[in-house]
Design a protein around this motif. Structure first.
Motif, PDB file in Angstrom:
ATOM      1  N   MET A   1       0.845  -1.165   0.006  1.00 61.58           N
ATOM      2  CA  MET A   1       0.139  -0.087  -0.014  1.00 61.58           C
ATOM      3  C   MET A   1       1.047   1.439   0.084  1.00 61.58           C
ATOM      4  O   MET A   1       1.787   1.268   0.860  1.00 61.58           O
ATOM      5  N   ARG A   2       0.709   2.207  -1.095  1.00 59.50           N
ATOM      6  CA  ARG A   2       1.448   3.302  -1.222  1.00 59.50           C
ATOM      7  C   ARG A   2       0.534   4.496  -0.375  1.00 59.50           C
ATOM      8  O   ARG A   2      -0.536   4.519  -0.805  1.00 59.50           O
ATOM      9  N   GLN A   3       1.329   5.335   0.313  1.00 60.32           N
ATOM     10  CA  GLN A   3       0.611   6.509   0.753  1.00 60.32           C
ATOM     11  C   GLN A   3       1.600   7.834   0.617  1.00 60.32           C
ATOM     12  O   GLN A   3       2.597   7.540   0.687  1.00 60.32           O
ATOM     13  N   ASN A   4       0.813   8.747   0.595  1.00 60.84           N
ATOM     14  CA  ASN A   4       1.923  10.099   0.498  1.00 60.84           C
ATOM     15  C   ASN A   4       1.482  10.981   1.559  1.00 60.84           C
ATOM     16  O   ASN A   4       0.415  11.051   2.200  1.00 60.84           O
ATOM     17  N   TYR A   5       2.681  11.599   1.920  1.00 61.31           N
ATOM     18  CA  TYR A   5       2.824  12.413   3.241  1.00 61.31           C
ATOM     19  C   TYR A   5       3.287  13.666   2.651  1.00 61.31           C
ATOM     20  O   TYR A   5       4.226  13.850   2.141  1.00 61.31           O
ATOM     21  N   ASP A   6       2.821  14.851   3.356  1.00 66.80           N
ATOM     22  CA  ASP A   6       3.684  16.121   3.353  1.00 66.80           C
ATOM     23  C   ASP A   6       4.740  16.310   4.342  1.00 66.80           C
ATOM     24  O   ASP A   6       5.779  16.769   3.898  1.00 66.80           O
ATOM     25  N   VAL A   7       4.615  15.724   5.294  1.00 65.29           N
ATOM     26  CA  VAL A   7       5.744  15.775   6.367  1.00 65.29           C
ATOM     27  C   VAL A   7       6.001  14.278   6.793  1.00 65.29           C
ATOM     28  O   VAL A   7       4.978  13.543   7.254  1.00 65.29           O
ATOM     29  N   VAL A   8       7.167  13.818   6.916  1.00 59.00           N
ATOM     30  CA  VAL A   8       7.518  12.638   7.606  1.00 59.00           C
ATOM     31  C   VAL A   8       8.666  13.309   8.817  1.00 59.00           C
ATOM     32  O   VAL A   8       9.686  13.557   8.400  1.00 59.00           O
ATOM     33  N   VAL A   9       8.173  12.850   9.990  1.00 62.20           N
ATOM     34  CA  VAL A   9       9.243  13.097  10.995  1.00 62.20           C
ATOM     35  C   VAL A   9       9.782  11.723  11.525  1.00 62.20           C
ATOM     36  O   VAL A   9       9.074  10.825  11.595  1.00 62.20           O
ATOM     37  N   THR A  10      11.139  11.827  11.279  1.00 59.07           N
ATOM     38  CA  THR A  10      11.839  10.485  12.019  1.00 59.07           C
ATOM     39  C   THR A  10      12.537  10.800  13.373  1.00 59.07           C
ATOM     40  O   THR A  10      13.297  11.536  13.529  1.00 59.07           O
ATOM     41  N   GLY A  11      11.762  10.160  14.108  1.00 59.70           N
ATOM     42  CA  GLY A  11      12.165  10.081  15.552  1.00 59.70           C
ATOM     43  C   GLY A  11      10.998  10.541  16.437  1.00 59.70           C
ATOM     44  O   GLY A  11      10.467  11.704  16.171  1.00 59.70           O
ATOM     45  N   GLY A  12      10.528   9.971  17.677  1.00 60.54           N
ATOM     46  CA  GLY A  12       9.451  10.105  18.317  1.00 60.54           C
ATOM     47  C   GLY A  12       9.943  10.821  19.705  1.00 60.54           C
ATOM     48  O   GLY A  12       9.236  10.666  20.768  1.00 60.54           O
ATOM     49  N   GLY A  13      11.215  11.394  19.791  1.00 61.10           N
ATOM     50  CA  GLY A  13      11.381  12.104  20.889  1.00 61.10           C
ATOM     51  C   GLY A  13      10.652  13.452  21.097  1.00 61.10           C
ATOM     52  O   GLY A  13       9.676  13.604  20.409  1.00 61.10           O
ATOM     53  N   PHE A  14      10.806  14.164  22.143  1.00 60.37           N
ATOM     54  CA  PHE A  14      10.062  15.192  22.563  1.00 60.37           C
ATOM     55  C   PHE A  14       9.984  16.414  21.268  1.00 60.37           C
ATOM     56  O   PHE A  14       8.933  16.725  20.584  1.00 60.37           O
ATOM     57  N   GLY A  15      11.118  16.515  20.635  1.00 63.50           N
ATOM     58  CA  GLY A  15      11.394  17.389  19.187  1.00 63.50           C
ATOM     59  C   GLY A  15      10.356  16.716  18.225  1.00 63.50           C
ATOM     60  O   GLY A  15       9.553  17.469  17.485  1.00 63.50           O
ATOM     61  N   GLY A  16      10.592  15.566  17.981  1.00 64.13           N
ATOM     62  CA  GLY A  16       9.893  14.837  16.927  1.00 64.13           C
ATOM     63  C   GLY A  16       8.149  14.881  17.264  1.00 64.13           C
ATOM     64  O   GLY A  16       7.480  15.296  16.140  1.00 64.13           O
TER      65      GLY A  16
END
Length: 70
Positions: A1-16
């Motif tokens: 399944m292919r999905q498109n995103y405007d923003v991809v954030v790598t890392g779920g720390g506080f900043g992410g």
């Protein structure tokens, strides 16, 4: 399944997490990716503090609403 995103954030720390929430609140199709088992990064894993609040006291999940506009 292919999905498109405007923003991809790598890392779920506080900043992410903050970056992903801000992007989603502005209407961007946002994906956050975290390699660990929880959000919060080192602060959570080191038991310094945690990102909490995914559920209300009566058990309702609030995270699905995080990107909605109010």
């Amino acid at each position: 399944m292919r999905q498109n995103y405007d923003v991809v954030v790598t890392g779920g720390g506080f900043g992410g997490v903050v970056a992903a929430v801000a992007a989603a609140r502005r209407g961007a199709r946002t994906l956050i990716m975290e390699k660990g088992i929880c959000f919060g990064g080192t602060a959570t894993v080191s038991e310094v503090c945690e990102i909490d609040g995914a559920f209300t006291r009566d058990g309702r999940c609030v995270l699905p609403k995080i990107g909605s506009r109010r």
